[in-house]
Design a protein around this motif. Structure first.
Motif, PDB file in Angstrom:
ATOM      1  N   PRO A   1       0.811  -1.229   0.000  1.00  0.00           N
ATOM      2  CA  PRO A   1       0.000   0.000   0.000  1.00  0.00           C
ATOM      3  C   PRO A   1       0.842   1.276   0.000  1.00  0.00           C
ATOM      4  N   LEU A   2       2.027   1.216   0.562  1.00  0.00           N
ATOM      5  CA  LEU A   2       2.908   2.386   0.575  1.00  0.00           C
ATOM      6  C   LEU A   2       3.780   2.465  -0.673  1.00  0.00           C
ATOM      7  N   GLU A   3       4.173   1.318  -1.191  1.00  0.00           N
ATOM      8  CA  GLU A   3       5.100   1.267  -2.313  1.00  0.00           C
ATOM      9  C   GLU A   3       4.414   1.405  -3.674  1.00  0.00           C
ATOM     10  N   CYS A   4       3.209   0.897  -3.788  1.00  0.00           N
ATOM     11  CA  CYS A   4       2.494   0.886  -5.077  1.00  0.00           C
ATOM     12  C   CYS A   4       1.011   1.209  -4.879  1.00  0.00           C
ATOM     13  N   PRO A   5       0.691   2.328  -4.252  1.00  0.00           N
ATOM     14  CA  PRO A   5      -0.721   2.589  -3.936  1.00  0.00           C
ATOM     15  C   PRO A   5      -1.629   2.684  -5.162  1.00  0.00           C
ATOM     16  N   ASP A   6      -1.172   3.298  -6.226  1.00  0.00           N
ATOM     17  CA  ASP A   6      -2.018   3.446  -7.410  1.00  0.00           C
ATOM     18  C   ASP A   6      -2.322   2.109  -8.062  1.00  0.00           C
ATOM     19  N   ARG A   7      -1.296   1.292  -8.235  1.00  0.00           N
ATOM     20  CA  ARG A   7      -1.515  -0.024  -8.851  1.00  0.00           C
ATOM     21  C   ARG A   7      -2.371  -0.892  -7.941  1.00  0.00           C
ATOM     22  N   LEU A   8      -2.111  -0.865  -6.645  1.00  0.00           N
ATOM     23  CA  LEU A   8      -2.907  -1.659  -5.715  1.00  0.00           C
ATOM     24  C   LEU A   8      -4.377  -1.253  -5.796  1.00  0.00           C
ATOM     25  N   ASN A   9      -4.652   0.024  -5.823  1.00  0.00           N
ATOM     26  CA  ASN A   9      -6.034   0.475  -5.930  1.00  0.00           C
ATOM     27  C   ASN A   9      -6.688  -0.009  -7.213  1.00  0.00           C
ATOM     28  N   ARG A  10      -5.962   0.039  -8.325  1.00  0.00           N
ATOM     29  CA  ARG A  10      -6.515  -0.446  -9.603  1.00  0.00           C
ATOM     30  C   ARG A  10      -6.844  -1.940  -9.523  1.00  0.00           C
ATOM     31  N   VAL A  11      -5.924  -2.719  -8.934  1.00  0.00           N
ATOM     32  CA  VAL A  11      -6.138  -4.162  -8.807  1.00  0.00           C
ATOM     33  C   VAL A  11      -7.350  -4.437  -7.924  1.00  0.00           C
ATOM     34  N   LEU A  12      -7.454  -3.744  -6.802  1.00  0.00           N
ATOM     35  CA  LEU A  12      -8.576  -3.959  -5.891  1.00  0.00           C
ATOM     36  C   LEU A  12      -9.903  -3.566  -6.533  1.00  0.00           C
ATOM     37  N   ILE A  13      -9.937  -2.425  -7.205  1.00  0.00           N
ATOM     38  CA  ILE A  13     -11.173  -1.987  -7.871  1.00  0.00           C
ATOM     39  C   ILE A  13     -11.577  -2.986  -8.954  1.00  0.00           C
ATOM     40  N   ASP A  14     -10.611  -3.457  -9.716  1.00  0.00           N
ATOM     41  CA  ASP A  14     -10.898  -4.439 -10.765  1.00  0.00           C
ATOM     42  C   ASP A  14     -11.417  -5.743 -10.153  1.00  0.00           C
ATOM     43  N   PHE A  15     -10.751  -6.231  -9.121  1.00  0.00           N
ATOM     44  CA  PHE A  15     -11.152  -7.475  -8.476  1.00  0.00           C
ATOM     45  C   PHE A  15     -12.548  -7.354  -7.877  1.00  0.00           C
ATOM     46  N   LEU A  16     -12.810  -6.272  -7.175  1.00  0.00           N
ATOM     47  CA  LEU A  16     -14.121  -6.089  -6.568  1.00  0.00           C
ATOM     48  C   LEU A  16     -15.215  -5.934  -7.622  1.00  0.00           C
ATOM     49  N   GLY A  17     -14.879  -5.340  -8.759  1.00  0.00           N
ATOM     50  CA  GLY A  17     -15.829  -5.213  -9.846  1.00  0.00           C
ATOM     51  C   GLY A  17     -16.148  -6.531 -10.521  1.00  0.00           C
ATOM     52  N   GLU A  18     -15.200  -7.474 -10.503  1.00  0.00           N
ATOM     53  CA  GLU A  18     -15.427  -8.775 -11.131  1.00  0.00           C
ATOM     54  C   GLU A  18     -16.606  -9.500 -10.512  1.00  0.00           C
ATOM     55  N   SER A  19     -16.823  -9.325  -9.227  1.00  0.00           N
ATOM     56  CA  SER A  19     -17.911 -10.037  -8.567  1.00  0.00           C
ATOM     57  C   SER A  19     -19.279  -9.482  -8.977  1.00  0.00           C
ATOM     58  N   ARG A  20     -19.287  -8.299  -9.572  1.00  0.00           N
ATOM     59  CA  ARG A  20     -20.561  -7.705 -10.010  1.00  0.00           C
ATOM     60  C   ARG A  20     -20.885  -8.055 -11.447  1.00  0.00           C
ATOM     61  N   ARG A  21     -19.956  -8.635 -12.164  1.00  0.00           N
ATOM     62  CA  ARG A  21     -20.172  -8.957 -13.584  1.00  0.00           C
ATOM     63  C   ARG A  21     -20.940 -10.227 -13.747  1.00  0.00           C
TER      64      ARG A  21
END
Length: 68
Positions: free
Chosen positions: A48-68
């Motif tokens: 979260p400190l080293e790659c916050p932007d990429r981590l956020n993208r991965v989390l948003i994508d993963f959480l969105g997968e469950s809605r598809r």
């Protein structure tokens, strides 16, 4: 116990000396639901400190997968 049946995301930094990437990747064998593993090549233990932007993208994508 029984395998995890819900969507599961494993995240690890390639340079983490506390949590080894091969162990996290192998934990997918304990998941019967959708499994996804993300290795952060540029990160260590503090993703979260080293790659916050990429981590956020991965989390948003993963959480969105469950809605598809």
């Amino acid at each position: 116990g029984p395998p995890v049946q819900v969507p599961t995301l494993g995240i690890c930094g390639a340079h983490d000396i506390a949590i080894l990437a091969d162990r996290i990747a192998a934990s997918g064998r304990h998941v019967s639901g959708p499994w996804r593993f993300e290795l952060f090549e540029e990160a260590g233990h503090w993703i979260p400190l080293e790659c916050p932007d990429r981590l956020n993208r991965v989390l948003i994508d993963f959480l969105g997968e469950s809605r598809r």
